[in-house]
Each structure stands twice: as C-alpha cells, then as structure tokens.
Design an enzyme around this catalytic site. Structure first.
Site, PDB file in Angstrom:
ATOM      1  N   ARG A 171       0.812  -1.215   0.000  1.00  0.00           N
ATOM      2  CA  ARG A 171       0.000   0.000   0.000  1.00  0.00           C
ATOM      3  C   ARG A 171       0.852   1.275   0.000  1.00  0.00           C
ATOM      4  O   ARG A 171       0.485   2.277   0.604  1.00  0.00           O
ATOM      5  CB  ARG A 171      -0.975   0.006   1.179  1.00  0.00           C
TER       6      ARG A 171
ATOM      7  N   SER B  68     -10.822   0.835   2.159  1.00  0.00           N
ATOM      8  CA  SER B  68     -10.501   0.293   3.478  1.00  0.00           C
ATOM      9  C   SER B  68      -9.913   1.400   4.353  1.00  0.00           C
ATOM     10  O   SER B  68      -9.052   2.162   3.917  1.00  0.00           O
ATOM     11  CB  SER B  68      -9.505  -0.850   3.348  1.00  0.00           C
TER      12      SER B  68
ATOM     13  N   GLU C 110      -5.197   3.790   6.285  1.00  0.00           N
ATOM     14  CA  GLU C 110      -4.989   3.647   4.840  1.00  0.00           C
ATOM     15  C   GLU C 110      -5.644   4.821   4.120  1.00  0.00           C
ATOM     16  O   GLU C 110      -5.140   5.299   3.112  1.00  0.00           O
ATOM     17  CB  GLU C 110      -5.564   2.321   4.356  1.00  0.00           C
TER      18      GLU C 110
END
Length: 316
Positions: free
Chosen positions: A181, A230, A304
C-alpha cells in the site's frame, strides 16, 4: 492574469496560473466530490488541460506554496477546514486509454473499474482486480492499490509523472519502489499516465472474472453507502496474523458510531457517513477504533485512508 513579479500569496498563485489552459477556481467546494461527501473547500482548484499544462503551472508555482493532487477522492477524508494552496484535479485530459498487444496505456484520471472493462474488451487478462478497487489510476499507482490477489506493482511497467518543479519523467517499476500500500514516488510528484501489463486471454473469461469480483464486493462491502476504501491497512504478518477487520470486530467496534459516522456493520474496516457526518466525526471515529483495537489486542492500526487539510476553525 498578471505577469508582474509575484510578491503576495495571491500574486504568486496567479503567476503560476498565467498562461494555463485549464480551469481555475477559488474557494472551490470539495465535499461533494468525495465519496464520503464531507470536507471544506480548496483555496485554489486547478483542473489542467493535459500534462504539459500541469507541468507549466508547477514550474511557475513558488516552492513554498502547498500543492496536492486529488483523483476520484475515494480513499480520502478532506477535513472540514478545507485545503490550503493549490489542489490539482486530473480530469478529461488525463482519461485516455490506448490498447496495445500486451497491455494498456492509461491516463491517471481513468477509473480503475473502467480500465478493467477496457482490458476485458481487448482480451487482456491480469487487470480484473481493478474492478474491485474504487478510485482512479493515479491514486492506485501512488498507494500500490490491490485487491483479490493482485496489486499495481504486479502489473505496472512504467508511470509518467510530473515532479513538483514541473519536470516530466518516466519511471519504471523498480524505480517506484513499491511496498504494501505504498510507492516511492518523489515528494510532490503527480502521476499523469501509466502502462499496465496484460496477458492475452478470452474476453468472455475475463468478463466472468470481473463479474465475480463485483459480486463478491457487493456482498461483502458497503458499496452503496457514503464511504471510502478500506480505512486501515492490514498489520504486517509479524505484528498480527489477523486482518484489520478481524481486529476491529474482535474489539467490539462493528456498528460503532460518532454522530452520523459509523463503522460499517457489513464490513467493519469501512467507515460510512449515514447522512450528516462531518470529516471530524469520521476521523474521530477512526481514532476511537484505533484506540479500542490497541487496548484489546495491542496492535496499532495505521490509516490507509488519507486525511488531508485543516480542521474547522484552524487558522490558514
């Protein structure tokens, strides 16, 4: 616009916009553009016509002025006080898709799902996972977005970027230093185009895989709510074998509310706006979740979703 030497803050901004072909707006509302439907205005919003227009503006923009790129705003909370400086939003001039024998060259404003559909029509497999990711390609490259067993790092050949000082560069996969990520994009750089690799396959088979991904997402995620991607990254395996949603659920946070902000009961790693939540409500709820998870399991969850801008009432 004035071409006189820039002296005040407004002069510096107007100097940067002089000669641009894109659209410039002052105090532009941003909340309605975000998936959460919250957030204050951009001090200046610039929608460049193309990469050259963007590069020209950045080359003239004083280094001391903040500038940030926004894509589809699917994975961001813009705080209630808004964003200072220049906000760049990629639009029509960054939405081209060119099909090649073994891949697609796509603009940064292309929605991930649209890229997956074009790949299917072209008979190129390997990009189906994009159908399960909200947002656009620029943001997907920046955060190495992934789902359903694949991520951008596994399919990207190169990305073209414009640096903060207005230079245009093409970076190969290795130069982007992808991790979970995250990417190693230079500070302040903006993605304008990328090449994604595909493998020839049956269009019908690819379409079925995309349909399966969409059905699975519809079943497991609050896709019809005012939400984002998310909320928290999954912990590193050496920290916890459990995913973020499991830690949140075990800490008793499913359905937790703060005002009109709620932890989704369908998938508890998603926050949702029930109708009248503020950015502050959403961010505070996320911090409540982090605190409860830490107390219950000892694991520190990391956001995130990006939180950007000033809280309401904070001086510019």
């Amino acid at each position: 616009m004035s071409s006189l030497p820039a002296t005040t803050l407004e002069d510096m901004v107007r100097h940067a916009f002089a000669g641009t072909r894109g659209r410039v707006s002052a105090q532009a509302p941003l909340g309605a553009r975000t998936w959460f439907r919250v957030g204050g205005p951009a001090e200046w919003l610039f929608q460049p016509s193309d990469a050259e227009d963007l590069a020209g503006m950045l080359s003239r923009l004083s280094p001391e002025l903040p500038v940030i790129a926004l894509g589809a705003c699917s994975n961001v909370i813009i705080r209630d006080g808004g964003l200072d400086g220049v906000v760049v939003r990629m639009a029509r001039g960054f939405a081209d898709i060119a099909v090649e024998a073994d891949g697609l060259v796509v603009g940064s404003a292309c929605l991930d799902a649209t890229v997956a559909e074009h790949a299917a029509q072209a008979g190129l497999a390997g990009l189906e996972f994009l159908a399960g990711i909200p947002g656009s390609i620029g943001g997907a490259v920046r955060m190495n977005a992934g789902a359903y067993g694949a991520d951008i790092a596994s399919v990207l050949d190169w990305a073209e970027i414009v640096t903060r000082d207005g230079n245009m560069l093409r970076l190969g996969n290795a130069a982007l230093r992808f991790g979970y990520r995250r990417s190693g994009l230079p500070e302040g750089a903006m993605v304008v185009r990328a090449r994604l690799r595909g493998t020839p396959a049956s269009p019908a088979d690819i379409a079925r895989r995309i349909a399966d991904i969409r059905a699975a997402r519809e079943l497991s995620q609050p896709v019809r709510a005012r939400t984002g991607g998310s909320t928290f990254r999954n912990p590193d395996p050496e920290v916890s074998a459990r995913k973020a949603w499991e830690l949140i659920d075990q800490a008793g946070c499913r359905g937790l509310r703060r005002g009109d902000a709620q932890v989704s009961e369908k998938h508890c790693n998603f926050l949702i706006n029930l109708g009248h939540a503020t950015a502050q409500d959403l961010e505070a709820l996320g911090d409540d979740v982090r605190q409860r998870v830490a107390q219950h399991s000892g694991v520190s969850l990391h956001w995130e979703i990006k939180r950007l801008g000033r809280t309401q009432g904070t001086p510019a």
